[in-house]
Design a protein around this motif. Structure first.
Motif, PDB file in Angstrom:
ATOM      1  N   ARG A  54       0.884  -1.317  -0.045  1.00 25.40           N
ATOM      2  CA  ARG A  54      -0.103  -0.154   0.022  1.00 25.40           C
ATOM      3  C   ARG A  54       0.941   1.165  -0.045  1.00 25.40           C
ATOM      4  O   ARG A  54       1.705   1.338   0.698  1.00 25.40           O
ATOM      5  CB  ARG A  54      -0.798   0.070   1.202  1.00 25.40           C
ATOM      6  N   ARG A 101       0.372   9.599  -6.654  1.00 27.75           N
ATOM      7  CA  ARG A 101      -0.238  10.746  -7.232  1.00 27.75           C
ATOM      8  C   ARG A 101      -0.470  10.663  -8.721  1.00 27.75           C
ATOM      9  O   ARG A 101      -1.211  11.476  -9.405  1.00 27.75           O
ATOM     10  CB  ARG A 101       0.380  12.076  -6.842  1.00 27.75           C
ATOM     11  N   ASN A 136      -3.535  19.457  -4.488  1.00 31.71           N
ATOM     12  CA  ASN A 136      -4.079  17.953  -4.657  1.00 31.71           C
ATOM     13  C   ASN A 136      -5.056  17.931  -5.896  1.00 31.71           C
ATOM     14  O   ASN A 136      -4.972  17.098  -6.756  1.00 31.71           O
ATOM     15  CB  ASN A 136      -5.057  17.720  -3.313  1.00 31.71           C
ATOM     16  N   TRP A 168      -3.367  16.472  -9.251  1.00 29.15           N
ATOM     17  CA  TRP A 168      -3.013  15.101  -9.479  1.00 29.15           C
ATOM     18  C   TRP A 168      -4.355  14.301  -9.217  1.00 29.15           C
ATOM     19  O   TRP A 168      -4.816  13.260  -9.977  1.00 29.15           O
ATOM     20  CB  TRP A 168      -1.937  14.488  -8.878  1.00 29.15           C
ATOM     21  N   GLN A 199      -5.316   9.221   0.635  1.00 33.32           N
ATOM     22  CA  GLN A 199      -5.684   9.968   1.498  1.00 33.32           C
ATOM     23  C   GLN A 199      -5.347  11.568   1.534  1.00 33.32           C
ATOM     24  O   GLN A 199      -4.288  11.715   1.220  1.00 33.32           O
ATOM     25  CB  GLN A 199      -5.794   9.547   2.850  1.00 33.32           C
ATOM     26  N   MET A 200      -6.088  12.629   1.683  1.00 32.51           N
ATOM     27  CA  MET A 200      -5.810  13.831   1.547  1.00 32.51           C
ATOM     28  C   MET A 200      -6.437  14.600   2.635  1.00 32.51           C
ATOM     29  O   MET A 200      -7.674  14.877   2.781  1.00 32.51           O
ATOM     30  CB  MET A 200      -6.217  14.526   0.194  1.00 32.51           C
ATOM     31  N   ALA A 201      -5.566  15.376   3.485  1.00 37.25           N
ATOM     32  CA  ALA A 201      -6.004  16.481   4.464  1.00 37.25           C
ATOM     33  C   ALA A 201      -6.254  17.871   3.825  1.00 37.25           C
ATOM     34  O   ALA A 201      -6.796  18.714   4.221  1.00 37.25           O
ATOM     35  CB  ALA A 201      -5.024  16.616   5.553  1.00 37.25           C
ATOM     36  N   GLY A 202      -5.485  17.898   2.564  1.00 37.31           N
ATOM     37  CA  GLY A 202      -5.748  19.200   1.767  1.00 37.31           C
ATOM     38  C   GLY A 202      -6.997  19.562   0.777  1.00 37.31           C
ATOM     39  O   GLY A 202      -6.948  19.243  -0.156  1.00 37.31           O
ATOM     40  N   ARG A 254      10.209   6.053   7.244  1.00 40.89           N
ATOM     41  CA  ARG A 254       9.301   6.021   8.585  1.00 40.89           C
ATOM     42  C   ARG A 254      10.237   6.378   9.573  1.00 40.89           C
ATOM     43  O   ARG A 254      11.344   5.990   9.652  1.00 40.89           O
ATOM     44  CB  ARG A 254       8.559   4.847   8.720  1.00 40.89           C
TER      45      ARG A 254
HETATM   46  C1  LIG Z   1      -5.049  11.790   6.792  1.00 41.03           C
HETATM   47  C2  LIG Z   1      -4.076  11.979   6.032  1.00 41.03           C
HETATM   48  C3  LIG Z   1      -3.893  13.091   4.865  1.00 41.03           C
HETATM   49  C4  LIG Z   1      -3.182  13.260   3.948  1.00 41.03           C
HETATM   50  N1  LIG Z   1      -2.943  14.342   3.210  1.00 41.03           N
HETATM   51  C5  LIG Z   1      -2.383  14.554   1.945  1.00 41.03           C
HETATM   52  C6  LIG Z   1      -2.589  15.594   1.043  1.00 41.03           C
HETATM   53  O1  LIG Z   1      -3.403  16.576   1.282  1.00 41.03           O
HETATM   54  N2  LIG Z   1      -1.710  15.536  -0.135  1.00 41.03           N
HETATM   55  C7  LIG Z   1      -1.050  14.398  -0.591  1.00 41.03           C
HETATM   56  O2  LIG Z   1      -0.558  14.633  -1.514  1.00 41.03           O
HETATM   57  N3  LIG Z   1      -1.026  13.651   0.451  1.00 41.03           N
HETATM   58  C8  LIG Z   1      -1.494  13.447   1.735  1.00 41.03           C
HETATM   59  N4  LIG Z   1      -1.415  12.421   2.477  1.00 41.03           N
HETATM   60  C9  LIG Z   1      -0.524  11.252   2.127  1.00 41.03           C
HETATM   61  C10 LIG Z   1       0.822  11.195   2.954  1.00 41.03           C
HETATM   62  O3  LIG Z   1       1.677  12.160   2.456  1.00 41.03           O
HETATM   63  C11 LIG Z   1       1.375   9.750   2.808  1.00 41.03           C
HETATM   64  O4  LIG Z   1       0.385   8.934   3.482  1.00 41.03           O
HETATM   65  C12 LIG Z   1       2.807   9.808   3.738  1.00 41.03           C
HETATM   66  O5  LIG Z   1       3.521  10.500   3.002  1.00 41.03           O
HETATM   67  C13 LIG Z   1       3.265   8.509   3.603  1.00 41.03           C
HETATM   68  O6  LIG Z   1       3.307   7.777   2.469  1.00 41.03           O
HETATM   69  P1  LIG Z   1       2.778   6.417   1.990  1.00 41.03           P
HETATM   70  O7  LIG Z   1       1.267   6.484   2.197  1.00 41.03           O
HETATM   71  O8  LIG Z   1       3.045   6.284   0.523  1.00 41.03           O
HETATM   72  O9  LIG Z   1       3.518   5.453   2.915  1.00 41.03           O
HETATM   73  C14 LIG Z   1      -2.278  12.337   3.430  1.00 41.03           C
HETATM   74  C15 LIG Z   1      -2.492  10.985   4.247  1.00 41.03           C
HETATM   75  C16 LIG Z   1      -3.002  10.823   5.250  1.00 41.03           C
HETATM   76  C17 LIG Z   1      -3.348   9.650   6.007  1.00 41.03           C
END
Ligand SMILES: Cc1cc2nc3c(=O)[nH]c(=O)nc-3n(C[C@H](O)[C@H](O)[C@H](O)COP(=O)(O)O)c2cc1C
Length: 200
Positions: free
Chosen positions: A23, A27, A83, A86, A136-139, A186
């Protein structure tokens, strides 16, 4: 089946299930619609998450790019500009929303976001198991999302989620392509797991 390119799998320091390693949060999405039944499986995986008192506080607004284009466009519209660039190529966009109060007694639901996140983690693993990925995105603009989808008070928009088939990094603008292939990192376990007591 896996769309986790070589080098994107988590370089785990200890044995973990290969699905967890596969997992990741891409983008680059091809925009291809999800295979038949895949959306149902994603939602079913979320459905079976554990939750405090089995209250299942998660809700999801779901829009397929090809089938609910108006809602898809509205979801793209509430994302942050970064966001939007992409995520508009995902097959499906979702918005998770958490019920903020306990329907049984009106008390604040202290673990609503926790449980909603757990459901989305299950959805993301299910996606990876089917050769897809979820990002997932918080943005995103929560107030704009509330307005766009008439989300009532008492429900909190939590996160947007893009799901789809992974595309090549070269399809992204250079800055994003670099992030797409950067090493996955990590914190070490000792930094967050304290044997015997708090050591922060
Ligand atoms: C709650 C949450 C919010 C996140 N918000 C964004 C976001 O707004 N934009 C983005 O490009 N990635 C976002 N991410 C992705 C994280 O940057 C990503 O999970 C982290 O860098 C670890 O990478 P991986 O998921 O490939 O292991 C978000 C992930 C989570 C769980």
């Amino acid at each position: 089946m896996s769309t986790t390119p070589k080098g994107r799998e988590a370089p785990a320091a200890h044995a973990i299930d290969p699905l967890i390693a596969r997992r990741w949060s891409p983008r680059s999405f091809t925009g291809a619609p999800l295979p038949a039944g895949a959306l149902e499986s994603l939602l079913e995986a979320a459905r079976w998450a554990a939750s405090s008192n089995n209250l299942q506080p998660w809700h999801l607004i779901v829009a397929r790019r090809d089938r609910e284009p108006e809602a898809f466009g509205k979801l793209v519209g509430v994302l942050s500009p970064n966001n939007q660039g992409w995520a508009r190529n995902a097959a499906v966009l979702m918005l998770s929303v958490a019920r903020a109060t306990n329907p049984r007694n009106g008390n604040p639901l202290r673990h609503a976001w926790h449980d909603t996140g757990a459901a989305m983690a299950q959805l993301a693993l299910q996606a990876a198991s089917m050769g897809l990925q979820a990002h997932q995105m918080a943005g995103f603009d929560a107030a704009a999302a509330r307005l766009a989808f008439s989300i009532p008070e008492g429900f909190d928009p939590v996160a947007a989620i893009a799901v789809g088939e992974v595309g090549p990094p070269e399809a992204l603008p250079e800055a994003l392509a670099t992030r797409e292939t950067a090493p996955r990192e990590r914190r070490p376990i000792e930094e967050f797991a304290y044997l015997g007591g708090w050591k922060g």
